[in-house]
Design an enzyme around this catalytic site. Structure first.
Site, PDB file in Angstrom:
ATOM      1  N   PRO A 165      65.644  22.603   5.088  1.00  0.00           N
ATOM      2  CA  PRO A 165      64.436  22.777   4.291  1.00  0.00           C
ATOM      3  C   PRO A 165      63.145  22.549   5.067  1.00  0.00           C
ATOM      4  CG  PRO A 165      66.043  21.425   3.117  1.00  0.00           C
ATOM      5  CD  PRO A 165      66.530  21.569   4.523  1.00  0.00           C
ATOM      6  N   GLU A 170      73.629  14.899   2.753  1.00  0.00           N
ATOM      7  CA  GLU A 170      72.233  14.518   2.605  1.00  0.00           C
ATOM      8  C   GLU A 170      71.345  15.082   3.708  1.00  0.00           C
ATOM      9  OE1 GLU A 170      68.968  12.911   0.732  1.00  0.00           O
ATOM     10  OE2 GLU A 170      71.032  13.122   0.026  1.00  0.00           O
ATOM     11  N   ARG A 193      71.361  44.094  10.489  1.00  0.00           N
ATOM     12  CA  ARG A 193      70.994  45.455  10.089  1.00  0.00           C
ATOM     13  C   ARG A 193      69.936  46.059  11.009  1.00  0.00           C
ATOM     14  NH1 ARG A 193      66.778  46.374   6.898  1.00  0.00           N
ATOM     15  NH2 ARG A 193      67.943  47.820   5.573  1.00  0.00           N
ATOM     16  N   ASP A 222      61.232  49.647   6.061  1.00  0.00           N
ATOM     17  CA  ASP A 222      61.522  48.695   4.999  1.00  0.00           C
ATOM     18  C   ASP A 222      60.293  47.871   4.632  1.00  0.00           C
ATOM     19  OD1 ASP A 222      64.155  49.361   4.670  1.00  0.00           O
ATOM     20  OD2 ASP A 222      64.903  47.840   6.055  1.00  0.00           O
TER      21      ASP A 222
END
Length: 240
Positions: free
Chosen positions: A87, A114, A151, A166
């Site tokens: 994170p 954790e 990709r 894209d």
């Protein structure tokens, strides 16, 4: 490209890596996937990979030793990218995907519990987050990054223009798409797309891309190099 994934749950990847574009990429020898359970590198008889945090607190923390040893085992070059999914990492973007697609080897470390022992970060080249929310582990995040990167490898997509056009690759959101029939339940394909006038079609697509970006992700326009003509288009009533 060689992609290594260090995870406690390698079985999670079988469906994703064995389907669709990721499967085709491997069949075309554009990429090879290698899944490693870093529990196999634990140096104690119980094969533990986590322990209680120093200083107390909730949850368990991944120990450095199994992950250090696993990375050293699979790493083929000094320059290989080692990515920690966490994170606290930088938010993943298309630009990052394009950058990673030029590498020969990428190693993903998928955390659990954790968090990581802080010393693990010393062997990492990149820390990546796929968004401001919490997942049970890094596996799903790794799958997202792998799909986005693979990709882009040469020869993987049937149409070489696809990844270039894209959303986000151009810096803008992609324009709307239509296919047959020309009218469906009272909704018609814009006349310009049926005109055969390629110059007009291209202009329409750029305008629609600008409109969609302005309405849905106006922040992207802050760093987009608009031409004088595009600035005028953005000021037009039909782009508001």
């Amino acid at each position: 490209m060689r992609i290594d994934v260090l995870t406690l749950f390698p079985e999670m990847f079988s469906g994703v890596l064995g389907s669709s574009i990721l499967k085709k990429a491997a069949e075309k020898n554009a990429v090879t996937y290698h899944l490693t359970n870093f529990r196999d590198f634990s140096d104690d008889k119980h094969k533990t990979v986590d322990d209680y945090p120093y200083g107390g607190g909730a949850g368990m923390v991944l120990k450095p030793q199994p992950i250090f040893d696993a990375v050293e085992c699979v790493k083929k070059k000094h320059s290989s990218r080692v990515i920690l999914l966490c994170p606290q990492g930088e938010t993943f973007t298309q630009k990052k995907a394009e950058q990673l697609s030029k590498e020969e080897q990428i190693i993903f470390i998928c955390g659990h519990y954790e968090g990581y022992d802080e010393r693990i970060r010393s062997i990492v080249t990149d820390e990546i987050s796929i968004g401001d929310y919490i997942l049970t582990g890094g596996e799903l995040a790794a799958m997202v990054v792998i799909d986005s990167v693979v990709r882009l490898l040469p020869g993987v997509l049937g149409n070489e223009k696809s990844p270039v056009l894209d959303s986000y690759s151009t810096g803008l959101l992609e324009h709307p798409h239509y296919t047959r029939p020309a009218e469906f339940r009272g909704m018609k394909v814009p006349d310009v797309l049926l005109s055969g006038n390629h110059k007009k079609i291209e202009e329409w697509r750029i305008k629609q891309s600008l409109k969609r970006t302005k309405n849905r992700r106006s922040d992207l326009l802050d760093s987009y190099p608009l031409t004088e003509e595009q600035k005028k288009w953005l000021d037009e009533e039909n782009l508001s």
